[in-house]
Design a protein around this motif. Structure first.
Motif, PDB file in Angstrom:
ATOM      1  N   ASN A  84     -12.244 -51.198 -26.687  1.00 33.52           N
ATOM      2  CA  ASN A  84     -11.100 -51.027 -27.357  1.00 33.52           C
ATOM      3  C   ASN A  84     -11.282 -49.575 -27.229  1.00 33.52           C
ATOM      4  O   ASN A  84     -10.180 -49.533 -28.130  1.00 33.52           O
ATOM      5  CB  ASN A  84     -11.402 -51.498 -28.876  1.00 33.52           C
ATOM      6  N   ASP A  85     -12.571 -48.785 -26.703  1.00 30.82           N
ATOM      7  CA  ASP A  85     -12.334 -47.782 -27.577  1.00 30.82           C
ATOM      8  C   ASP A  85     -11.463 -46.224 -26.123  1.00 30.82           C
ATOM      9  O   ASP A  85     -10.877 -46.712 -25.395  1.00 30.82           O
ATOM     10  CB  ASP A  85     -13.715 -46.973 -26.732  1.00 30.82           C
ATOM     11  N   ASP A  86     -10.636 -45.721 -27.291  1.00 28.75           N
ATOM     12  CA  ASP A  86     -10.297 -44.690 -26.337  1.00 28.75           C
ATOM     13  C   ASP A  86     -11.804 -43.249 -26.673  1.00 28.75           C
ATOM     14  O   ASP A  86     -12.462 -43.271 -26.311  1.00 28.75           O
ATOM     15  CB  ASP A  86      -9.214 -43.954 -27.576  1.00 28.75           C
ATOM     16  N   TRP A  87     -10.603 -42.362 -25.312  1.00 27.32           N
ATOM     17  CA  TRP A  87     -11.417 -41.538 -25.134  1.00 27.32           C
ATOM     18  C   TRP A  87     -12.838 -40.773 -25.846  1.00 27.32           C
ATOM     19  O   TRP A  87     -13.683 -40.634 -25.765  1.00 27.32           O
ATOM     20  CB  TRP A  87     -11.033 -40.189 -24.247  1.00 27.32           C
ATOM     21  N   GLU A  88     -11.848 -40.304 -27.281  1.00 27.34           N
ATOM     22  CA  GLU A  88     -13.087 -39.819 -28.625  1.00 27.34           C
ATOM     23  C   GLU A  88     -14.032 -40.641 -28.216  1.00 27.34           C
ATOM     24  O   GLU A  88     -15.472 -40.564 -29.118  1.00 27.34           O
ATOM     25  CB  GLU A  88     -12.409 -39.643 -29.425  1.00 27.34           C
ATOM     26  N   ASN A  89     -13.659 -41.792 -29.236  1.00 26.54           N
ATOM     27  CA  ASN A  89     -14.541 -43.328 -29.187  1.00 26.54           C
ATOM     28  C   ASN A  89     -15.481 -43.237 -27.965  1.00 26.54           C
ATOM     29  O   ASN A  89     -16.666 -43.250 -29.024  1.00 26.54           O
ATOM     30  CB  ASN A  89     -13.685 -44.047 -29.596  1.00 26.54           C
ATOM     31  N   LEU A  90     -14.943 -43.964 -27.331  1.00 24.93           N
ATOM     32  CA  LEU A  90     -16.066 -43.128 -25.999  1.00 24.93           C
ATOM     33  C   LEU A  90     -17.267 -42.815 -26.300  1.00 24.93           C
ATOM     34  O   LEU A  90     -18.424 -42.835 -26.071  1.00 24.93           O
ATOM     35  CB  LEU A  90     -15.817 -43.810 -25.130  1.00 24.93           C
ATOM     36  N   GLU A  91     -16.900 -41.341 -25.981  1.00 21.50           N
ATOM     37  CA  GLU A  91     -18.073 -40.550 -25.687  1.00 21.50           C
ATOM     38  C   GLU A  91     -18.877 -40.295 -26.971  1.00 21.50           C
ATOM     39  O   GLU A  91     -20.204 -39.986 -27.131  1.00 21.50           O
ATOM     40  CB  GLU A  91     -16.780 -39.030 -25.823  1.00 21.50           C
ATOM     41  N   LYS A  92     -18.361 -40.027 -28.293  1.00 19.85           N
ATOM     42  CA  LYS A  92     -19.074 -41.070 -29.154  1.00 19.85           C
ATOM     43  C   LYS A  92     -20.309 -41.601 -29.518  1.00 19.85           C
ATOM     44  O   LYS A  92     -21.243 -41.386 -29.746  1.00 19.85           O
ATOM     45  CB  LYS A  92     -18.946 -40.681 -30.543  1.00 19.85           C
ATOM     46  N   ARG A  93     -19.906 -42.542 -28.755  1.00 17.33           N
ATOM     47  CA  ARG A  93     -20.831 -44.189 -28.720  1.00 17.33           C
ATOM     48  C   ARG A  93     -21.817 -43.616 -27.539  1.00 17.33           C
ATOM     49  O   ARG A  93     -23.176 -43.740 -28.092  1.00 17.33           O
ATOM     50  CB  ARG A  93     -19.873 -44.577 -28.562  1.00 17.33           C
ATOM     51  N   VAL A  94     -21.425 -42.887 -26.407  1.00 18.38           N
ATOM     52  CA  VAL A  94     -22.442 -42.481 -25.120  1.00 18.38           C
ATOM     53  C   VAL A  94     -23.498 -41.842 -25.785  1.00 18.38           C
ATOM     54  O   VAL A  94     -24.209 -41.595 -25.894  1.00 18.38           O
ATOM     55  CB  VAL A  94     -21.771 -42.253 -24.537  1.00 18.38           C
ATOM     56  N   SER A  95     -22.439 -41.008 -26.964  1.00 15.95           N
ATOM     57  CA  SER A  95     -23.632 -39.528 -27.275  1.00 15.95           C
ATOM     58  C   SER A  95     -24.809 -40.035 -28.106  1.00 15.95           C
ATOM     59  O   SER A  95     -26.067 -39.669 -27.910  1.00 15.95           O
ATOM     60  CB  SER A  95     -22.855 -38.393 -27.025  1.00 15.95           C
ATOM     61  N   ALA A  96     -24.248 -40.795 -28.815  1.00 13.37           N
ATOM     62  CA  ALA A  96     -25.438 -41.739 -29.567  1.00 13.37           C
ATOM     63  C   ALA A  96     -26.161 -42.914 -29.557  1.00 13.37           C
ATOM     64  O   ALA A  96     -27.210 -43.281 -29.738  1.00 13.37           O
ATOM     65  CB  ALA A  96     -24.700 -42.128 -30.876  1.00 13.37           C
TER      66      ALA A  96
END
Ligand code: URA
Length: 258
Positions: free
Chosen positions: A73-85
């Motif tokens: 369900n991630d949009d780009w912003e959430n996906l990027e945050k998830r990856v960086s963490a």
């Protein structure tokens, strides 16, 4: 840009007969193919990629199943945050930072490499070292600026000493790439190198047999073309001609999909 200029941008030397200036394309074809000692054989003019010469589509052997992971369900912003963490595998302990991917989020072309190297780990961007410069030239050869495409890797973190990605690392990272593909919806995926191709398509075919064919990323039926990794081409420049053919194949499949 004409063909010779494109090949020049890729670092492919095209030999022309002494005493002649630039020649029409057909003449260049002739002059390169009848010189037995020539380093690069450029024998695939754009028009030669026709239905007849296009290889039969290879079925993707293993299932590429869309992940049920939470990223879905991630949009780009959430996906990027998830990856960086991300701390799903041990690579998080040795990375400087994650390398999410870069480029046009609505790109027609998605380029997939293996994993960040030292420079990419430092800068947080894929393909910024020497291999990246050659990749840029390869893209330019088919009329693409780096900013027009999206560039990502199988892994978002650098494996220590640039060793090959381990299956468990690939499995942890896979949902991120799958979500990126779903968000971008590219018209063509170009896998550069064996690791990218085998892991995306779930095959263990040698790269020499994968290149020059049309594969499909089944979840979304996106055509996939495999070519050599630019780092390999830096070591083996005589293979650049084959990569040029692969790029032309990718371009023709992309145009077909448009
Ligand atoms: N090689 C890759 O496969 N990816 C990068 O980002 C850099 C080098």
């Amino acid at each position: 840009m004409d063909k010779l200029a494109c090949l020049d941008a890729m670092g492919i030397d095209v030999w022309v007969r002494r005493g002649t200036d630039r020649q029409p394309e057909s003449a260049v074809e002739e002059s390169v193919t009848d010189e037995p000692f020539i380093e690069e054989i450029i024998d695939t003019p754009d028009q030669a990629i026709t239905q007849e010469t296009l290889p039969v589509e290879m079925p993707v052997v293993a299932n590429i199943e869309q992940t049920t992971d939470e990223v879905w369900n991630d949009d780009w912003e959430n996906l990027e945050k998830r990856v960086s963490a991300c701390i799903k595998c041990d690579l998080h302990t040795s990375r400087t930072q994650t390398v999410f991917g870069v480029g046009n989020k609505k790109a027609d072309w998605l380029i997939i490499g293996e994993a960040p190297g030292a420079e990419e780990d430092r800068q947080g961007e894929p393909f910024v070292g020497r291999a990246g410069q050659l990749l840029n030239a390869m893209l330019l050869a088919v009329g693409l600026q780096r900013e027009q495409v999206f560039i990502a890797n199988i892994l978002k973190c650098r494996p220590p000493n640039n060793r090959d990605p381990r299956p468990e690392e690939v499995a942890c990272c896979e949902p991120y790439l799958q979500r990126q593909i779903e968000l971008i919806q590219p018209k063509i995926i170009l896998c550069v190198g064996r690791i990218a191709a085998q892991n995306l398509l779930k095959v263990d075919t040698p790269i020499g047999k994968m290149r020059g064919r049309r594969y499909s990323y089944k979840p979304l039926n996106i055509p996939v073309v495999v070519t050599y990794h630019p780092a390999y081409l830096l070591r083996s420049p005589t293979q650049k001609g084959k990569s040029w053919e692969d790029l032309l194949l990718a371009r023709s499949l992309m145009e077909e999909a448009s």
